[in-house]
Design a protein around this motif. Structure first.
Motif, mmCIF file in Angstrom:
data_model
loop_
_atom_site.group_PDB
_atom_site.id
_atom_site.type_symbol
_atom_site.label_atom_id
_atom_site.label_comp_id
_atom_site.label_asym_id
_atom_site.label_seq_id
_atom_site.Cartn_x
_atom_site.Cartn_y
_atom_site.Cartn_z
ATOM 1 N N LEU A 116 1.357 -0.899 -0.235
ATOM 2 C CA LEU A 116 0.037 0.052 0.126
ATOM 3 C C LEU A 116 1.248 1.552 0.164
ATOM 4 O O LEU A 116 0.770 2.209 -0.746
ATOM 5 C CB LEU A 116 -0.649 -0.412 1.392
ATOM 6 N N VAL A 117 2.252 1.190 0.932
ATOM 7 C CA VAL A 117 2.854 2.334 1.124
ATOM 8 C C VAL A 117 3.630 2.722 -0.926
ATOM 9 O O VAL A 117 3.804 4.289 -1.160
ATOM 10 C CB VAL A 117 4.100 1.871 1.730
ATOM 11 N N VAL A 118 4.106 1.000 -1.154
ATOM 12 C CA VAL A 118 4.486 2.083 -2.617
ATOM 13 C C VAL A 118 3.518 2.105 -3.582
ATOM 14 O O VAL A 118 3.730 2.968 -4.457
ATOM 15 C CB VAL A 118 5.268 -0.144 -3.611
ATOM 16 N N LEU A 119 2.417 2.065 -3.192
ATOM 17 C CA LEU A 119 1.577 2.409 -4.139
ATOM 18 C C LEU A 119 0.746 3.287 -3.917
ATOM 19 O O LEU A 119 0.696 4.784 -4.948
ATOM 20 C CB LEU A 119 -0.217 1.336 -4.440
ATOM 21 N N GLY A 120 0.811 3.725 -3.067
ATOM 22 C CA GLY A 120 0.663 5.421 -2.412
ATOM 23 C C GLY A 120 1.356 6.412 -2.354
ATOM 24 O O GLY A 120 1.561 7.774 -3.573
ATOM 25 N N THR A 121 3.007 5.901 -3.247
ATOM 26 C CA THR A 121 3.682 6.837 -3.405
ATOM 27 C C THR A 121 4.549 6.487 -4.581
ATOM 28 O O THR A 121 5.255 7.598 -5.537
ATOM 29 C CB THR A 121 5.178 6.553 -2.656
ATOM 30 N N THR A 122 4.079 5.383 -5.254
ATOM 31 C CA THR A 122 4.270 5.852 -6.769
ATOM 32 C C THR A 122 3.207 5.772 -8.057
ATOM 33 O O THR A 122 3.647 6.091 -9.476
ATOM 34 C CB THR A 122 5.311 4.298 -7.298
ATOM 35 N N LEU A 123 1.567 5.490 -7.614
ATOM 36 C CA LEU A 123 1.009 6.152 -8.968
ATOM 37 C C LEU A 123 0.742 7.112 -9.786
ATOM 38 O O LEU A 123 0.643 8.461 -7.944
ATOM 39 C CB LEU A 123 -0.585 5.607 -7.942
ATOM 40 N N PRO A 124 0.884 6.937 -10.621
ATOM 41 C CA PRO A 124 0.657 8.247 -10.894
ATOM 42 C C PRO A 124 -0.625 9.061 -10.601
ATOM 43 O O PRO A 124 -1.808 8.088 -10.029
ATOM 44 C CB PRO A 124 0.173 8.754 -12.429
#
Length: 159
Positions: free
Chosen positions: A46-54
């Motif tokens: 979730l952290v990865v998605l929150g910081t990398t998704l446009p």
């Protein structure tokens, strides 16, 4: 014409059935461990998605995605309603799935709506239709029926 009593599942027998596994361990522990591990593994993701998704993106098949979701909701509502009319205990499972779809639809309608009137319509649909239907489905999914006491742990253990 088929009447509800003609298609009602047979009543539960009064003879208890031993469902203890051969190894003596309660069922579902392995599945529970996998589910707990998967849920824990999603936390860093979730952290990865929150910081990398446009912030914005172009989506192919956007209408198909929404029509498909709404079609599944309609099928779920129709199935749940039909099973309730037939006093079929499977209505609980249908209601659980349908309620989940309705919650997902409300979430994505509101979070993907453009500001202004589109957001207002999405919010109104969520508050006036999708969320109340999801609550109704949750109540169906969690209910205990006198006709099917084996479906409820507290009633089954007191029999």
């Amino acid at each position: 014409m088929i009447t509800p009593s003609a298609v009602r599942p047979p009543a539960a027998t009064s003879t208890p059935v031993d469902v203890t596994p051969v190894d003596g361990r309660p069922r579902g522990r392995g599945v529970a461990a996998v589910l707990l591990a998967a849920g824990a593994a999603l936390t860093p993701w979730l952290v990865v998605l929150g910081t990398t998704l446009p912030a914005t993106t172009t989506v192919r098949h956007w209408p198909l995605a929404w029509v498909g979701l709404d079609a599944l909701e309609a099928l779920g509502l129709l199935t749940t309603g039909a099973l309730l009319l037939l006093d079929d205990p499977r209505a609980r499972q249908a209601a659980a799935a349908t309620g989940t779809l309705l919650l997902a639809d409300a979430w994505f309608d509101v979070t993907t709506a453009a500001a202004g009137s589109e957001f207002a319509v999405a919010l109104a649909m969520a508050v006036c239709a999708e969320l109340p239907l999801a609550v109704a489905c949750a109540r169906i999914a969690m209910r205990c029926d006198d006709a099917y006491p084996e479906m409820c742990r507290s009633r089954a253990s007191s029999d």
